[in-house]
Design a protein around this motif. Structure first.
Motif, PDB file in Angstrom:
ATOM      1  N   LYS A   1      -2.733  14.059  -2.125  1.00 35.74           N
ATOM      2  CA  LYS A   1      -2.305  13.465  -1.127  1.00 35.74           C
ATOM      3  C   LYS A   1      -1.445  12.460  -1.429  1.00 35.74           C
ATOM      4  CE  LYS A   1      -3.614  11.981   3.686  1.00 35.74           C
ATOM      5  NZ  LYS A   1      -4.525  11.667   4.385  1.00 35.74           N
ATOM      6  N   PHE A   2      -1.992  11.569  -2.057  1.00 37.75           N
ATOM      7  CA  PHE A   2      -1.291  10.054  -2.766  1.00 37.75           C
ATOM      8  C   PHE A   2       0.023  10.595  -3.290  1.00 37.75           C
ATOM      9  CE2 PHE A   2      -0.676   7.744  -6.527  1.00 37.75           C
ATOM     10  CZ  PHE A   2      -0.216   6.584  -5.969  1.00 37.75           C
TER      11      PHE A   2
ATOM     12  N   SER B   1      -7.718  13.389  -2.777  1.00 40.55           N
ATOM     13  CA  SER B   1      -7.162  12.189  -2.595  1.00 40.55           C
ATOM     14  C   SER B   1      -5.810  11.903  -3.239  1.00 40.55           C
ATOM     15  CB  SER B   1      -8.020  11.012  -2.708  1.00 40.55           C
ATOM     16  OG  SER B   1      -9.149  11.357  -1.611  1.00 40.55           O
TER      17      SER B   1
ATOM     18  N   GLN C   1       2.626  12.331  -0.836  1.00 42.50           N
ATOM     19  CA  GLN C   1       3.559  11.388   0.183  1.00 42.50           C
ATOM     20  C   GLN C   1       4.709  10.394  -0.743  1.00 42.50           C
ATOM     21  OE1 GLN C   1       0.061   9.001   1.533  1.00 42.50           O
ATOM     22  NE2 GLN C   1      -0.153  10.209   3.485  1.00 42.50           N
TER      23      GLN C   1
ATOM     24  N   HIS D   1      -8.286   6.196  -1.602  1.00 43.09           N
ATOM     25  CA  HIS D   1      -7.322   6.309  -0.554  1.00 43.09           C
ATOM     26  C   HIS D   1      -6.462   5.284  -0.600  1.00 43.09           C
ATOM     27  CE1 HIS D   1      -9.427   3.138   1.660  1.00 43.09           C
ATOM     28  NE2 HIS D   1     -10.418   3.900   1.448  1.00 43.09           N
ATOM     29  N   PRO D   2      -5.249   5.232   0.077  1.00 38.70           N
ATOM     30  CA  PRO D   2      -4.380   4.253   0.077  1.00 38.70           C
ATOM     31  C   PRO D   2      -4.650   2.911   0.468  1.00 38.70           C
ATOM     32  CG  PRO D   2      -3.352   6.321   1.389  1.00 38.70           C
ATOM     33  CD  PRO D   2      -5.095   6.679   1.004  1.00 38.70           C
TER      34      PRO D   2
ATOM     35  N   THR E   1       0.833  -1.183  -0.019  1.00 35.81           N
ATOM     36  CA  THR E   1       0.015  -0.020   0.086  1.00 35.81           C
ATOM     37  C   THR E   1       0.990   1.040  -0.052  1.00 35.81           C
ATOM     38  OG1 THR E   1      -0.150   0.076   2.409  1.00 35.81           O
ATOM     39  CG2 THR E   1      -1.821  -1.053   1.073  1.00 35.81           C
ATOM     40  N   PRO E   2       0.498   2.372  -0.478  1.00 33.04           N
ATOM     41  CA  PRO E   2       1.245   3.455  -0.822  1.00 33.04           C
ATOM     42  C   PRO E   2       1.683   4.413   0.619  1.00 33.04           C
ATOM     43  CG  PRO E   2      -0.605   3.638  -2.289  1.00 33.04           C
ATOM     44  CD  PRO E   2      -0.950   2.450  -1.167  1.00 33.04           C
ATOM     45  N   ASP E   3       0.857   3.946   1.702  1.00 35.06           N
ATOM     46  CA  ASP E   3       1.444   4.686   2.827  1.00 35.06           C
ATOM     47  C   ASP E   3       2.737   3.657   3.641  1.00 35.06           C
ATOM     48  OD1 ASP E   3      -0.395   2.433   3.149  1.00 35.06           O
ATOM     49  OD2 ASP E   3      -1.436   3.421   4.714  1.00 35.06           O
ATOM     50  N   HIS E   4       3.124   2.549   3.046  1.00 38.23           N
ATOM     51  CA  HIS E   4       4.241   1.930   3.705  1.00 38.23           C
ATOM     52  C   HIS E   4       5.512   2.267   2.878  1.00 38.23           C
ATOM     53  CE1 HIS E   4       1.252  -0.499   5.385  1.00 38.23           C
ATOM     54  NE2 HIS E   4       1.920  -0.756   6.410  1.00 38.23           N
ATOM     55  N   LEU E   5       5.985   3.639   2.976  1.00 39.77           N
ATOM     56  CA  LEU E   5       6.973   4.305   2.230  1.00 39.77           C
ATOM     57  C   LEU E   5       8.191   3.381   2.496  1.00 39.77           C
ATOM     58  CD1 LEU E   5       6.356   8.053   2.647  1.00 39.77           C
ATOM     59  CD2 LEU E   5       5.700   6.451   0.764  1.00 39.77           C
TER      60      LEU E   5
END
Length: 537
Positions: free
Chosen positions: A398-399, A395, A402, A278-279, A238-242
């Motif tokens: 924001k995506f 969204s 990040q 969203h992510p 998922t995109p929030d796990h950079l």
């Protein structure tokens, strides 16, 4: 009954803390315990807490309402944005029985492997992972039992409450509360039909069939029903796990560009887009490919709305307040507006805040929202789909932000916008527009004599009618309406009180009379307290 209890509990607390007695109680408590922090919620906080207790339908309604600045104030919107769709899973054995009922077969006939433990739970459905007998890894989404009946009841209550509000407060008719609930009802009914979600997936699959930067999961229509959806399982990051993306050697900038182009193609080329990117609904696959899931909520744009976004984007880049005002008026379907100069002036003042910025530095989604707020302040009606679009663009920013803080969405939008604008001026479009205009004039010439003759005939016969409208905003009318409603409410409460007393005497074995007596007694007590301690206006 549970909904009534929740509403009564919070309504009584809100009324108490806003009354003179409640304020006196708070002052007394503060004097007794000056260092104590009393848990007194603000009105927006109490509204959010009430919605959370009411359940999934109301939470989803509140989330949509949070994206509508034309309907509620900013302080309520900020509080409703805190609503989270927390859903507890229902029993796995019940879910498996429902899946088998929808399949019309036992699990072993369709799946080589099936994990009987729930993978994820949402407000409407529950998800499991499995492997088909043909070898494909899939996820299986089954609808919660009796969810349709519950949502139908919730929607009925929403409609009833909204109509009562509009009836008692005519000024609410201007923001079309009932119409908003109708739109919400249509959206949630579409989410309840998994065949509709399967159709959305197939449409996106066709849309991106030649695009290697996006992966749309395959849907297995032979197993999909109204309450069951079987689709390909997507495995990725998922995109929030950079950190995981960097460890895997992914190109952050390219992922951000791919995501932006995917959504912009949906919006400005197809007019059909994923409304909740969203992510949690996105996965990054090898090769910087973006996989998407959860296609229950989609946005559909009319050509007028697509043209608005294109004209708006070009006007923003050129810092042209007149072009932006024209795009916004076209969006609102207003041809002759007597406050056009005022609107242009307000937009020009807004643009001056951005003139020191380059195109790359402009926050596109914020600029869209600021312009929509200006239009709302002029009491113009904006199509509801635009708010869903604004949320999707926000969204997207924001995506992308990040993944790559240096990336800007505005330059990426511009080529799509220019292409859409140029499509309006192709020879075929121009010829079609001229033809339509000529046909309008021909129709006018043909119908005008008959219309004039009809008006003259009715004048001669004395059958022309005049419509008389009584303004609900007139103070006398509002006072009379308020007096009438209060007298009616008092008579009804007294009637329930007397009727319940008679019922208890004649049929003591039935519990309804006792409940009605308690309920009416509480209402009478509240009215007395309000009369004795209420704030004098």
């Amino acid at each position: 009954m549970q909904i009534v209890k929740i509403l009564l509990k919070h309504a009584m607390r809100e009324w108490f803390y806003r009354s003179r007695l409640g304020r006196s109680y708070l002052r007394h408590q503060m004097r007794r315990h000056p260092k104590a922090q009393l848990q007194v919620h603000t009105t927006p906080e109490r509204v959010r807490i009430t919605i959370e207790e009411l359940g999934p339908t109301y939470i989803k309604f509140g989330q949509i309402l949070a994206d509508r600045p034309d309907m509620i104030s900013e302080r309520f919107r900020l509080e409703l944005k805190k609503l989270q769709s927390t859903a507890y899973p229902f029993d796995d054995s019940t879910a498996i029985k429902l899946i088998q009922d929808e399949l019309g077969a036992v699990l072993e006939a369709v799946f080589a492997e099936f994990d009987t433990h729930c993978l994820a739970a949402a407000s409407i459905g529950q998800v499991y992972q499995a492997r088909l007998v043909t070898g494909e890894e899939v996820v299986v989404k089954i609808q919660r039992p009796h969810i349709e009946k519950k949502i139908r009841l919730d929607l009925y209550l929403m409609h009833y409450i909204a109509k009562q509000f509009v009836k008692n407060y005519p000024e609410l008719a201007a923001i079309n509360v009932v119409g908003f609930i109708d739109e919400f009802e249509d959206k949630i009914h579409r989410e309840l039909d998994y065949t509709q979600e399967a159709a959305n997936i197939r449409r996106f699959e066709f849309m991106f069939q030649n695009d290697s930067t996006v992966h749309i999961p395959k849907v297995f229509t032979q197993y999909t029903t109204h309450r069951l959806l079987v689709m390909e399982k997507i495995t990725g990051i998922t995109p929030d796990h950079l950190d995981k993306l960097k460890e895997g050697g992914y190109d952050m900038h390219q992922i951000a560009v791919n995501g932006a182009n995917i959504l912009l193609k949906m919006i400005l080329e197809e007019g059909f887009f994923h409304a909740d990117p969203h992510p949690g609904n996105l996965f990054i696959l090898p090769g910087n490919v973006i996989g998407m899931i959860d296609f229950g909520m989609v946005g559909v744009l009319r050509p007028r709305e697509m043209n608005f976004l294109a004209q708006f984007s070009v006007g923003l880049v050129r810092q042209d307040a007149r072009a932006i005002a024209s795009a916004l008026l076209t969006l609102c379907d207003v041809k002759f507006y007597d406050r056009t100069e005022d609107l242009e002036f307000s937009l020009d003042q807004l643009l001056k805040q951005y003139r020191h910025l380059s195109i790359e530095e402009i926050d596109f989604s914020k600029m869209v929202q600021d312009c929509l707020n200006v239009v709302i302040s002029f009491k113009l009606k904006i199509p509801s789909g635009i708010f869903m679009l604004a949320k999707a663009v926000a969204s997207l920013e924001k995506f992308a932000g990040q993944l790559d803080p240096t990336i800007s969405i505005t330059p990426l939008i511009l080529p799509y916008a220019k292409n859409l604008v140029m499509q309006r001026y192709t020879p075929r479009k121009i010829a079609s527009s001229i033809y339509d205009t000529l046909m309008d004039y021909v129709t006018l010439i043909n119908t005008l004599p008959g219309s004039v003759n009809e008006i003259l005939y009715k004048l001669k016969e004395g059958t022309v009618h005049h419509q008389v409208h009584i303004d609900d905003q007139n103070p006398v009318t509002r006072v009379l309406r308020l007096i009438g409603s209060r007298v009616t409410a008092a008579l009804l409460i007294i009637g329930v009180f007397v009727g319940s007393s008679i019922m208890i005497i004649n049929t003591p074995e039935r519990p309804y009379g006792l409940f009605a007596l308690y309920f009416s007694s509480v209402l009478i007590l509240l009215l007395l307290i309000k009369v004795l301690f209420g704030r004098k206006k």
